[in-house]
Design an enzyme around this catalytic site. Structure first.
Site, short mmCIF file in Angstrom:
data_model
loop_
_atom_site.label_atom_id
_atom_site.label_comp_id
_atom_site.label_asym_id
_atom_site.label_seq_id
_atom_site.Cartn_x
_atom_site.Cartn_y
_atom_site.Cartn_z
N CYS A 1 -60.55 0.51 -6.38
CA CYS A 1 -60.04 1.56 -7.27
C CYS A 1 -59.04 2.48 -6.55
O CYS A 1 -58.23 3.13 -7.21
CB CYS A 1 -61.20 2.37 -7.84
SG CYS A 1 -62.23 3.14 -6.59
N HIS B 1 -67.06 6.10 -13.82
CA HIS B 1 -65.59 6.21 -13.84
C HIS B 1 -65.05 5.17 -14.84
O HIS B 1 -64.42 4.18 -14.45
CB HIS B 1 -65.06 5.96 -12.43
CG HIS B 1 -63.64 6.38 -12.21
ND1 HIS B 1 -62.89 7.07 -13.17
CD2 HIS B 1 -62.81 6.19 -11.15
CE1 HIS B 1 -61.68 7.29 -12.69
NE2 HIS B 1 -61.60 6.77 -11.48
N ARG C 1 -53.75 1.74 -14.74
CA ARG C 1 -54.36 3.00 -15.16
C ARG C 1 -53.49 3.65 -16.24
O ARG C 1 -53.97 4.18 -17.24
CB ARG C 1 -54.51 3.97 -13.97
CG ARG C 1 -55.41 3.49 -12.83
CD ARG C 1 -56.84 3.33 -13.29
NE ARG C 1 -57.35 4.55 -13.90
CZ ARG C 1 -57.87 5.60 -13.23
NH1 ARG C 1 -57.98 5.55 -11.92
NH2 ARG C 1 -58.30 6.67 -13.87
N ASP D 1 -65.31 -0.08 -2.86
CA ASP D 1 -64.90 1.33 -3.00
C ASP D 1 -65.30 2.05 -1.72
O ASP D 1 -66.08 1.51 -0.91
CB ASP D 1 -65.58 1.93 -4.25
CG ASP D 1 -65.14 3.36 -4.53
OD1 ASP D 1 -64.08 3.78 -4.02
OD2 ASP D 1 -65.87 4.09 -5.25
N GLN E 1 -61.28 3.88 -14.91
CA GLN E 1 -60.93 2.91 -13.86
C GLN E 1 -61.29 1.50 -14.31
O GLN E 1 -60.53 0.55 -14.12
CB GLN E 1 -61.67 3.27 -12.56
CG GLN E 1 -61.38 2.32 -11.42
CD GLN E 1 -59.93 2.38 -10.95
OE1 GLN E 1 -59.41 3.45 -10.70
NE2 GLN E 1 -59.28 1.21 -10.82
N ARG F 1 -62.43 15.67 -14.99
CA ARG F 1 -63.01 15.12 -13.75
C ARG F 1 -63.92 16.18 -13.17
O ARG F 1 -63.48 17.30 -12.87
CB ARG F 1 -61.91 14.74 -12.76
CG ARG F 1 -62.44 14.38 -11.40
CD ARG F 1 -61.43 13.72 -10.50
NE ARG F 1 -61.17 12.36 -10.91
CZ ARG F 1 -60.59 11.43 -10.13
NH1 ARG F 1 -60.22 11.74 -8.91
NH2 ARG F 1 -60.38 10.20 -10.57
N1 NVA Z 1 -66.32 6.62 -5.59
C1 NVA Z 1 -65.06 7.31 -5.44
C2 NVA Z 1 -64.09 6.87 -6.48
C3 NVA Z 1 -62.73 7.50 -6.36
C4 NVA Z 1 -61.78 7.02 -7.41
C5 NVA Z 1 -65.29 8.80 -5.54
O1 NVA Z 1 -66.02 9.24 -6.44
O2 NVA Z 1 -64.78 9.53 -4.68
N1 CP Z 2 -58.96 5.52 -8.60
C1 CP Z 2 -58.84 6.84 -8.87
O1 CP Z 2 -59.49 7.37 -9.80
O2 CP Z 2 -57.99 7.50 -8.04
P1 CP Z 2 -57.74 9.07 -7.99
O3 CP Z 2 -58.97 9.69 -7.38
O4 CP Z 2 -56.52 9.23 -7.15
O5 CP Z 2 -57.54 9.56 -9.39
#
Ligand code: NVA
Ligand code: CP
Length: 306
Positions: free
Chosen positions: A259, A125, A287, A220, A128, A98
């Site tokens: 998500c 992502h 997930r 989101d 997800q 990540r």
């Molecule tokens: N768009 C959000 C998704 C989190 C799972 C982020 O990148 O923070």
């Molecule tokens: N939806 C998701 O990726 O959640 P986290 O940021 O908690 O991993």
């Protein structure tokens, strides 16, 4: 080496196989397939669902995990991503990453000799989306071709990944977002080409148009992890909240998905979030199952390539 950096790294058939396998694994968990293997989890941003579901999933399949953060590694002291990838490949069997800039994970994968999985970048992502697709299959079956999916709010990594999904699966996707927060133009361009310009992907600034007859309402957060909290953005996005009023335009049996984590009262009203159409916790659970299936599939695909 076969990686999973974008949804389009796998074919439609391979993605369906992962969803089918995930549904099997959910019913009948696999306990011994990762014995003696180690999964690296290199996380440069916070995570609850992704990190814990990867870690729990790999343990449940008999393997071990190592969590690596910039602070606990030499990354924070400037060691190159190239050397990090080359060295970690000698200890690990697979890694999920990540990070911020998508080029960073591409650079890691380009220097790695183990499969690399995108656990979220600023651009996409895909893990997800696997869980989202599985949840849709569980609730509605595989009738994607006739489905309308509506995404509301910021044109962020989730919006980009939905666009990729629409290009692969062929459902009608309507992304409702103000022009200033539009999804990534290159992703949109590639998706149009990938789907053979089927015109199944629509970007609109009209949330009511997007919600009309939709099977799924998806949203989101308005400020993602790569962005500073911005009140201006919240003001600009306020008409894009998934609310009861908007949901009245959708099909009577619509699903609501997110998500997570969510900001209730911003991108979604509390009554929709907690209401009977919401499948957010099933989506979060999936997930675990889809990532197990993904890791099993990546091992199989890489054995075929050897
Ligand atoms: N768009 C959000 C998704 C989190 C799972 C982020 O990148 O923070
Ligand atoms: N939806 C998701 O990726 O959640 P986290 O940021 O908690 O991993």
């Amino acid at each position: 080496m076969k990686h999973f950096l974008r949804l389009t790294d796998l074919s439609k058939d391979e993605l369906y196989e992962i969803i089918d396998l995930a549904i099997d694994v959910k019913k009948k968990p696999i306990s011994n397939r990762m014995g003696g293997k180690t999964l690296g989890l290199l996380f440069e941003k916070p995570s609850t669902r992704t990190r814990v579901s990867f870690e729990a999933g790999f343990y449940q399949m008999g393997g071990n995990c190592v969590v690596i953060t910039p602070q606990t590694s030499q990354i924070s002291r400037g060691e190159t991503i190239e050397d990090t990838a080359k060295v970690l490949s000698r200890y690990l069997d697979m890694t999920a990453i990540r990070t911020f800039n998508h080029e960073r994970i591409e650079q890691f994968a380009g220097n790695a000799s183990i499969p690399v999985i995108n656990a979220l970048t600023d651009l996409t992502h895909p893990c997800q989306l696997l869980a989202d697709m599985m949840t849709i299959v569980e609730k509605k079956g595989k009738r994607f071709d006739s489905m309308k999916i509506a995404y509301f709010g910021d044109g962020n990594n989730m919006a980009n990944t939905w666009i990729e999904a629409a290009s692969i699966f062929g459902f009608h996707l309507s992304v409702a977002t103000p022009q200033d927060f539009a999804p990534n133009a290159a992703i949109l361009h590639q998706a149009m080409a990938y789907s053979g310009n089927k015109n199944n992907i629509e970007i609109t600034d009209n949330p009511r148009e997007a919600a009309k007859d939709a099977d799924l309402l998806y949203t989101d957060v308005w400020n993602s992890m790569n962005q500073k909290e911005s009140n201006e953005k919240i003001i600009n996005l306020k008409n894009y909240q998934v609310s009861q009023e908007l949901a009245k335009l959708a099909k009577p049996d619509f699903l609501f998905m997110h998500c997570l984590p969510a900001h209730i009262g911003q991108e979604v009203s509390e009554s929709i979030y907690k209401g009977k159409h919401s499948v957010i916790y099933q989506e979060a659970e999936n997930r675990l199952h889809t990532q197990k299936a993904l890791m099993l599939k990546l091992i199989e695909l890489n054995l075929q390539e050897d």
